[in-house]
Scaffold this active site. Structure first.
Site, PDB file in Angstrom:
ATOM      1  N   HIS C  79       9.258 -94.332  14.865  1.00 22.50           N
ATOM      2  CA  HIS C  79       7.932 -94.169  14.274  1.00 22.50           C
ATOM      3  C   HIS C  79       8.030 -94.203  12.753  1.00 22.50           C
ATOM      4  CE1 HIS C  79       3.951 -92.640  13.365  1.00 22.50           C
ATOM      5  NE2 HIS C  79       4.481 -91.610  12.745  1.00 22.50           N
ATOM      6  N   ASP C 108       0.317-120.565  -7.416  1.00 24.69           N
ATOM      7  CA  ASP C 108       1.186-120.027  -6.364  1.00 24.69           C
ATOM      8  C   ASP C 108       2.115-119.030  -7.029  1.00 24.69           C
ATOM      9  OD1 ASP C 108       2.132-121.617  -3.318  1.00 24.69           O
ATOM     10  OD2 ASP C 108       2.852-119.660  -4.004  1.00 24.69           O
ATOM     11  N   TRP C 143      14.612 -91.497  10.510  1.00 24.63           N
ATOM     12  CA  TRP C 143      14.436 -92.686   9.653  1.00 24.63           C
ATOM     13  C   TRP C 143      15.300 -92.578   8.421  1.00 24.63           C
ATOM     14  CZ3 TRP C 143      12.711 -93.882   4.695  1.00 24.63           C
ATOM     15  CH2 TRP C 143      12.251 -92.799   3.918  1.00 24.63           C
ATOM     16  N   SER C 173      14.841-108.770   2.414  1.00 20.81           N
ATOM     17  CA  SER C 173      13.494-109.317   2.336  1.00 20.81           C
ATOM     18  C   SER C 173      12.743-108.753   1.135  1.00 20.81           C
ATOM     19  CB  SER C 173      12.751-108.981   3.629  1.00 20.81           C
ATOM     20  OG  SER C 173      11.372-109.201   3.473  1.00 20.81           O
ATOM     21  N   SER C 174      12.804-107.429   0.991  1.00 20.28           N
ATOM     22  CA  SER C 174      12.073-106.791  -0.114  1.00 20.28           C
ATOM     23  C   SER C 174      12.631-107.208  -1.462  1.00 20.28           C
ATOM     24  CB  SER C 174      12.132-105.276   0.019  1.00 20.28           C
ATOM     25  OG  SER C 174      11.518-104.868   1.211  1.00 20.28           O
ATOM     26  N   HIS C 257      12.935 -91.763  -2.930  1.00 21.26           N
ATOM     27  CA  HIS C 257      11.750 -91.331  -3.642  1.00 21.26           C
ATOM     28  C   HIS C 257      10.988 -92.470  -4.295  1.00 21.26           C
ATOM     29  CE1 HIS C 257       8.856 -88.447  -4.498  1.00 21.26           C
ATOM     30  NE2 HIS C 257       8.627 -89.193  -5.557  1.00 21.26           N
ATOM     31  N   GLU C 259      10.849 -95.233  -3.137  1.00 20.72           N
ATOM     32  CA  GLU C 259      10.241 -95.880  -1.977  1.00 20.72           C
ATOM     33  C   GLU C 259       8.850 -95.324  -1.689  1.00 20.72           C
ATOM     34  OE1 GLU C 259      10.678 -98.311  -0.080  1.00 20.72           O
ATOM     35  OE2 GLU C 259       9.572 -97.870   1.757  1.00 20.72           O
ATOM     36  N   TYR C 261       6.759 -94.190  -3.765  1.00 22.55           N
ATOM     37  CA  TYR C 261       5.829 -94.757  -4.744  1.00 22.55           C
ATOM     38  C   TYR C 261       5.600 -96.232  -4.483  1.00 22.55           C
ATOM     39  CZ  TYR C 261       6.019 -90.285  -6.828  1.00 22.55           C
ATOM     40  OH  TYR C 261       5.921 -88.945  -7.002  1.00 22.55           O
ATOM     41  N   SER C 272      -8.304 -99.100  -7.225  1.00 18.72           N
ATOM     42  CA  SER C 272      -8.776 -99.412  -8.572  1.00 18.72           C
ATOM     43  C   SER C 272      -9.541-100.722  -8.631  1.00 18.72           C
ATOM     44  CB  SER C 272      -7.599 -99.467  -9.546  1.00 18.72           C
ATOM     45  OG  SER C 272      -7.007 -98.205  -9.684  1.00 18.72           O
ATOM     46  N   HIS C 306      14.369 -83.417  -5.045  1.00 16.06           N
ATOM     47  CA  HIS C 306      13.437 -82.428  -4.500  1.00 16.06           C
ATOM     48  C   HIS C 306      13.362 -82.537  -2.974  1.00 16.06           C
ATOM     49  CE1 HIS C 306       9.937 -85.496  -5.164  1.00 16.06           C
ATOM     50  NE2 HIS C 306      10.335 -85.558  -3.923  1.00 16.06           N
ATOM     51  N   HIS C 307      14.008 -83.551  -2.421  1.00 20.58           N
ATOM     52  CA  HIS C 307      14.147 -83.603  -0.971  1.00 20.58           C
ATOM     53  C   HIS C 307      15.329 -82.772  -0.503  1.00 20.58           C
ATOM     54  CE1 HIS C 307      11.310 -87.019  -0.698  1.00 20.58           C
ATOM     55  NE2 HIS C 307      11.823 -87.359  -1.856  1.00 20.58           N
ATOM     56  N   THR C 332      -0.184 -88.584 -11.767  1.00 16.36           N
ATOM     57  CA  THR C 332      -0.845 -88.812 -10.491  1.00 16.36           C
ATOM     58  C   THR C 332      -2.216 -88.150 -10.481  1.00 16.36           C
ATOM     59  OG1 THR C 332       1.392 -88.539  -9.633  1.00 16.36           O
ATOM     60  CG2 THR C 332      -0.336 -88.886  -8.041  1.00 16.36           C
ATOM     61  N   LYS C 335      -4.849 -90.002 -12.479  1.00 16.73           N
ATOM     62  CA  LYS C 335      -5.472 -91.126 -11.780  1.00 16.73           C
ATOM     63  C   LYS C 335      -6.671 -90.673 -10.965  1.00 16.73           C
ATOM     64  CE  LYS C 335      -1.700 -94.411 -11.210  1.00 16.73           C
ATOM     65  NZ  LYS C 335      -2.415 -95.564 -11.741  1.00 16.73           N
ATOM     66  N   ARG C 454      10.850 -79.334  12.059  1.00 15.53           N
ATOM     67  CA  ARG C 454      10.588 -80.747  12.296  1.00 15.53           C
ATOM     68  C   ARG C 454      11.529 -81.301  13.330  1.00 15.53           C
ATOM     69  NH1 ARG C 454      10.666 -84.030   6.702  1.00 15.53           N
ATOM     70  NH2 ARG C 454      10.132 -85.742   8.064  1.00 15.53           N
TER      71      ARG C 454
END
Lengths: 220, 437, 663
Positions: C79, C108, C143, C173-174, C257, C259, C261, C272, C306-307, C332, C335, C454
């Site tokens: 998941h 293009d 994950w 790919s990314s 982290h 990731e 964002y 926006s 912080h994780h 953040t 915004k 968890r």
């Protein structure tokens, strides 16, 4: 509205630089993070292997009584570092030769310096020499008792230098491809961009090696 | 744009939110909102600040949003709005204000970090915690105790947990006592707190909070906070050996001589250590017959266990044990000493049983739960556990011992040749184990 | 709001473009590749959603056995992996592809074949990592794959092999996509579009591409170490050899982290775009929005630990990361306020797209608040690894990223298909989604703080978690219904939806000046951009005159963007056009073909597809290494390498497009 083409010139770019130039710099930035992670891991695990052999100090295996010398061979690696540095010089000459291919050459010296096939070949050759030295080094390490599985040093060292060697190999193949195109139809100023990005890549690989050589070999 | 139905829908959402909040206001039995140690209170003070700030920000921002979208919705015939590109003063305001608010959170945060992470003082009760897949080993080096899955703590006395593991990551958490800390191989982490002196004699849940594999959900433990005097009685008793029936022979046996019933499921011999190694200072000579139940013993009263601490895990389908079988403890000990059990478990006072792979069983009968807090410690559950531990708790290392039971992991059926035990034999073993108080 | 009465304009094919399946395999058109990304990502979103429904069904009540522990662990792992790497990131990629060239006035992307390559690697990687679940061989280490659990010692077998191989493929790919879009955005903007005139979606995507190319190499290395440990016996995570399990955690979160964002900034960009259009006024504080996006990207590399507040890094490290995390809350939060004040004073139209955008504001605020609660390490020790964290990240990912992406889909669907999504079905989708997701995730705050860990496949009764879990499960079912309505809306509207013109919403940016769907060449004439809001300039110039980065405002500031670029433009203005103004932005019909306009179109080619196939085969050879014979492994390795190298050479040595022909 008219049907006649009203067009900014084809090949217009916002910065004036070609797309590939920007892309190779982005790629190099990304590769910096790759090698930074590999190098950081090596540094984190420095001195934490539970068994030897070790890079800078000798070790006696308690189980077998065998004595091991410090594994790294600074003199040989200094030579291969020098070779790689010289290859960057050859690359600069190769790029200059391609850019100036249409400039008439008067003296023999000019013709030698301006021979892009020569310098592409020399760069590739020096690169292959470097790889040869690496291969020699790796096999001698294995003989002396350090493989990628032996300890933390073995794993991090071989992975780091192995990835660097793979990058050098890719660079050598790239250079040989350019060389074969040069031999077939010749490279001129219109190909300068392609040789330029190959040169950027090659110099980057060299800079990474300087960092590795310093942090792994020289600093104890 | 169907505005009236939108308003109705907004009311529905608000009602739902209110319902949620009402439900939420009831604190559950494992709640972290009621601290019971100074560590918990430090955290709770920070938490209250965070909650207050968070609630105010939430109300402010969401109200502003709701007000804005209601007040400035388009109306018929409205001219195009004036194009405003920004307002520097406002933007500075809403950059600086959050910064100030965060600074008000940051300062107590950093203070609390340094206060709660200072090393526990030497006068603390030392408890060593070893995390295994999927059970907890507790040692009290100051008392010479090795036990599993249940820990006793004296109220009002600082306790320092030294957290270690040799397998995967785990995390040690007693929600109602304070925060958690991970167990990491090649690291020792520390967690300390003092259970409040005003605490009654109570039981607490503990969980593993770092995903550690198949039975991560089943890796629980229990903590009992007790009066200091009762704690001393418990501790001194736990350090003693337990013997049942005849005194064991003088020479401790390092490994079972003819492990005929020990099949492929048994652990290899190198892990079996002598009694001396297991009990530390305990002499290798003949052990004095230990009293079965010490007058000086203390066990948390079973009738005081709260409903959230009593396990209610259902028994898996297809696993059954006849009620008509009665166990014989003496026979049970003999069976135990010849079966696979001794490869993994240690019982101080039984020189045959010195395994270190599994939980120490010396005082198994003094525990209220088995299988790392998964099932109640009673006859039925103990019998079923021995019969087919892997059906009771997915993935456990403990092999399936019941004759003709199928191992859910390997799908192999247990035969007599591979060390299978009949229901009678299991009942005997359980009878023996239930004397290990 | 000016729309063009739109005749049926079929998506025009390139001169060498094929039809049918082969047409899709050989396409190099960014719009078609974007469409591929969209539909593949939506498929995986449903897949990940199904996995979520299974999780919630299992957790509806205590001690259920809807699935076994082993299956549950595979499901929750997949998941997360599916949603992050196969659904949300590719949905963002769909927008990068479809939208960025149109927003900057390009024909293009910089490297169209590399673009196709990125897509095919993604699809093949997605298949590799998703198919094994049918064989009970899916990844089951979470994950985030913490070691030592994911090493051979504790997870022997193919589950984690599939995970490392699959993720490594998806990373490529990314990365390829990142290089492409960085070059595109830097180098292919229409004349006059300096950086501070770029639409916000392009800006946020620009930041995201840097995050991608700098963060993905780190997880590549972490995965390489795990691959080497699992397949070649190295010791990077072997604790018995002295390895430190925290190495993985640090490397993973240095990627992980940024990731998150990467996951949320594109959605921010879409919001926006949507809010100003439906408030009928420009984005409030455009420069601050840009700078805060950049700051979030930069700071995002400084908060990773912080994780890891529970791992015992020590008070100094804990304090440092606590402070940087609080710091990142500031841009953040800014915004959110800027968005609210974009709506303030406007004339708000509550189209479905706008509802989703506003929904993001509401839900992301909640997620952001719980994020700030996490930023305090001592408090976090009660929150981490509990359902409180699950609540937090679902609010920011589901209520944030996904809502923003839904807003973008409703907003841009007419642009790319020529048809509007049905607004009535859209409202059902929105409301059921809003109620459902709040019902699912809000109770998790409480179950977490009431002690629920968890990643547990079941829980006991009487822990005080039953009601919360039941509510969550019903909410999840509601979300499932909402999603099905959404899919139905897409399928139905693609065929029978109301036709849209160039600009159904009255939007300000360049992409709305061309036909819906756009012709293959995008713009007949690359416009000369004189404003941050080119179309509003055309329609209501008096309203935008004094907005910064319009020609008039630049003139007032004595900035001459046009003059600076004039020397670089080979420019043939119409007689009657003021050369200084350039070819003005105007609504285009898009009825002419590329050939008629003399615009070269990149060749369609299957070389990127075969290169991707070769790469994936090569990497997957590792999966056969545990077999008794090494013949399959070497076969796949060399076969894949041959295919990759051959395709790559053919690709690099063949031209992108025909030699240009000026009429």
């Amino acid at each position: 509205m008219t049907a006649a083409p009203v067009e900014v010139g084809h090949g217009y770019t916002t910065t004036g630089l070609p797309n590939r130039k920007i892309a190779i710099w982005a790629f190099i930035g990304s590769e910096c993070m790759l090698f930074a992670s590999l190098i950081s891991t090596y540094l984190i695990y420095k001195g934490r292997s539970m068994v030897g052999p070790f890079p800078h100090e000798g070790w006696v295996d308690a189980a077998t009584g065998h004595r091991y010398k410090p594994i790294l061979n600074i003199p040989v690696t200094s030579f291969s570092t020098f070779v790689l540095l010289m290859s960057s010089l050859a690359m600069v000459l190769a790029l200059a030769a391609v850019e100036n291919a249409e400039v008439p050459k008067r003296t023999l010296g000019d013709r030698i310096l301006g021979d892009s096939r020569l310098w592409l070949f020399v760069t590739a050759l020096l690169g292959m020499t470097f790889l040869g030295c690496q291969a020699y080094e790796f096999t001698s390490f294995v003989h002396e008792g350090v493989t990628i599985k032996t300890n933390l040093f073995g794993s991090s060292f071989f992975t780091l230098t192995g990835f660097h060697g793979a990058h050098v190999t890719a660079g050598v193949l790239w250079l040989l491809t350019l060389l074969s195109i040069d031999l077939k139809r010749g490279l001129g100023p219109k190909d300068a961009l392609n040789v330029d990005i190959a040169a950027l890549y090659w110099h980057f690989v060299d800079v990474v090696w300087i960092a590795i050589f310093t942090l792994v070999y020289l600093i104890q | 744009m169907p505005h009236p139905s939108r308003a109705r829908r907004r009311v529905a959402v608000a009602a739902l939110a209110a319902a949620c909040l009402l439900v939420a206001c009831q604190h559950g039995p494992n709640t972290t909102f009621e601290p019971h140690s100074e560590f918990g209170r430090e955290i709770d003070n920070l938490w209250k600040l965070l909650l207050d700030v968070g609630t105010i920000v939430f109300i402010f921002v969401e109200s502003l949003l709701v007000y804005t979208i209601i007040r400035f919705r388009r109306r018929e015939g409205q001219p195009e709005p004036k194009h405003v590109h920004g307002n520097t003063r406002l933007e500075i305001l809403w950059t600086v204000t959050p910064a100030i608010v965060l600074a008000c959170i940051a300062v107590p945060t950093v203070r609390t970090i340094f206060r709660t992470q200072a090393r526990a003082t030497r006068d603390a009760l030392q408890v060593e915690v070893y995390g295994h897949q999927w059970w907890w080993e507790f040692r009290y080096p100051q008392y010479g105790i090795v036990t599993a899955n249940e820990a006793y703590l004296p109220i009002g006395r600082k306790v320092n947990f030294a957290l270690r593991t040799q397998d995967v990551l785990h995390s040690f958490w007693i929600p109602q006592m304070g925060g958690k800390r991970d167990l990491i191989a090649n690291h020792t982490n520390y967690l300390w707190f003092t259970p409040d002196s005003s605490l009654g004699v109570l039981d607490w849940n503990g969980t593993c909070n770092e995903y550690c594999g198949l039975s991560h959900a089943n890796m629980k433990f229990r903590v009992y906070t007790v009066l200091p005097a009762d704690f001393e009685r418990w501790a001194h008793h736990q350090a003693l050996a337990t013997t049942v029936g005849a005194v064991p022979p003088a020479t401790p046996v390092a490994a079972p001589a003819a492990p005929a019933k020990v099949g492929s499921a048994a652990t290899p011999d190198p892990l079996v250590r002598t009694v001396a190694q297991v009990s530390g200072a305990a002499p290798a000579g003949p052990a004095a017959p230990a009293p079965v139940a010490d007058a000086g013993d203390y066990v948390f009263p079973a009738d005081r266990m709260r409903v959230n601490v009593v396990p209610h895990t259902p028994i898996p389908d297809g696993l059954a044990f006849s009620n008509l079988v009665t166990g014989d403890a003496e026979r049970g000990m003999q069976t135990y000493n010849k079966s696979a059990c001794i490869g993994c478990h240690a019982i101080k006072g039984n020189p045959y049983s010195a395994g270190i792979v599994g939980p120490n069983l010396t005082h198994l009968a003094s525990r209220h739960t088995i299988a790392a807090g998964l099932y109640p410690n009673d006859t039925d559950h103990l019998r079923l556990w021995i019969k087919n531990a892997r059906a009771m708790k997915p993935g456990v290392v403990m092999p399936v011992l019941g004759l003709n039971e199928v191992d859910p992991l390997t799908h192999v059926q247990v035969t007599a040749g591979s060390g299978g035990l009949t229901d009678q034999q299991i009942a005997d073993i359980v009878a023996y184990l239930q004397l290990l108080r | 709001m000016a729309t063009l009465a739109a005749p049926a304009i079929a998506a025009q094919k390139a001169p060498t473009e094929y039809g049918g399946v082969w047409g899709w395999i050989t396409t190099t058109d960014h719009k078609r590749i974007g469409r591929l990304y969209l539909f593949t990502a939506l498929f995986f979103m449903l897949w990940g959603g199904a996995e979520a429904e299974i999780i919630r069904t299992q957790l509806r009540a205590p001690n259920l056995h809807f699935v076994s522990a082993a299956t549950y662990n595979e499901i929750f792992t997949m998941h997360g992996t599916t949603m992050i790497f196969l659904a949300v990131m590719p949905l963002s990629s769909a927008f990068f592809n479809m939208l960025i060239p149109l927003q900057i006035g390009a024909r293009d992307v910089a490297f169209p074949r590399l673009n196709a390559f990125s897509y095919w690697v993604y699809v093949l990687g997605g298949v590799v990592i998703s198919l094994p679940i049918f064989f009970h061989a899916a990844p089951n280490g979470g994950w985030f794959g913490y070691t030592p659990l994911t090493t051979n010692a504790y997870s022997p077998g193919i589950h984690i092999d599939v995970w490392v191989v699959g993720l490594q493929i998806l990373g490529i790919s990314s990365l390829a996509s990142g290089f492409n879009f960085i070059t595109t955005i830097i180098n292919m903007r229409a004349p006059g579009m300096n950086l501070m005139r770029m639409p916000m979606f392009t800006w946020m995507s620009f930041v995201v591409q840097f995050l991608i190319i700098l963060a993905f190499p780190v997880i590549t290395v972490a995965l390489i170490f795990l691959v080497f440990d699992r397949f070649f016996g190295t010791n990077f995570y072997t604790t018995a050899a002295g390895a430190d399990p925290l190495l993985w955690q640090h490397l993973f979160w240095i990627f992980g982290h940024p990731e998150v964002y990467i996951l949320v900034l594109p959605a921010f960009g879409l919001v926006s775009e949507v809010l100003p259009t439906f408030a009928r006024k420009p984005l409030f504080g455009y420069p601050v929005m840009v700078y805060s996006g950049i700051l979030i990207g930069v700071l995002g590399f400084g908060v990773w630990a912080h994780h890891m507040f529970a791992v015992g890094m020590g008070p100094i490290a804990d304090s440092f990361f606590s402070l940087t995390t609080m710091l990142i809350a500031i841009p953040t939060g800014v915004k959110i306020f800027n968005w609210i004040f974009t709506l303030w004073g406007g004339a708000i139209r509550f189209t479905v797209a706008n509802c989703f955008a506003i929904g993001l504001l509401a839900m992301f605020t909640i997620g952001g608040i719980s994020g700030v609660m996490h930023s305090s390490p001592p408090a976090d020790l009660q929150q981490t690894d509990t359902y409180f964290v699950v609540a937090h990240f679902h609010y920011v990912l589901f209520g944030g990223s996904l809502m923003g992406l839904f807003a973008g889909i409703y907003y841009y669907f007419p642009k790319f298909t020529g048809r509007l999504l049905d607004e009535r079905l859209g409202y059902w989708h929105f409301w059921l989604n809003l109620i459902g997701s709040n019902l699912t995730f809000f109770p998790m705050h409480f179950s977490g703080l009431n002690g629920m860990p968890r990643r547990i496949y079941t829980y006991d009764a009487d822990q005080g978690w039953d009601t919360y879990n039941r509510l969550s499960t019903y909410g999840a079912y509601l979300v499932g219904v909402a999603t099905l309505i959404f899919i139905y809306n897409i399928v139905r509207s693609a065929r029978q939806g109301q036709r849209a013109g160039n600009d159904p919403w009255g939007a300000p940016s360049l992409e709305w000046s061309i036909a819906s769907p756009p012709p293959i060449y995008n713009f007949e004439r690359i416009p000369f951009v004189t404003s941050r809001y080119p179309l509003w300039d055309v329609k209501d110039p008096q309203l935008t005159t004094h907005v910064p980065h319009t020609a008039e405002a630049d003139h007032a500031l004595r900035v001459d963007v046009g003059g600076q670029l004039a020397s670089r433009i080979e420019f043939h203005p119409d007689p009657g056009d003021d050369p200084a103004q350039g070819a003005r932005v105007q609504l285009e019909r898009g009825t002419l073909t590329a050939a008629q306009l003399g615009i070269p179109i990149p060749y369609s080619t299957a070389k990127p597809f075969f290169a991707a196939l070769g790469l994936v085969i090569m990497v997957c050879s590792l999966l056969t290494s545990h077999l008794d014979t090494h013949v399959p492994m070497f076969g796949l390795l060399f076969g894949g390498a041959a295919l990759l190298v051959g395709s790559l050479y053919a690709w690099l040595l063949s031209p992108l497009e025909p030699e240009e022909a000026h009429a």
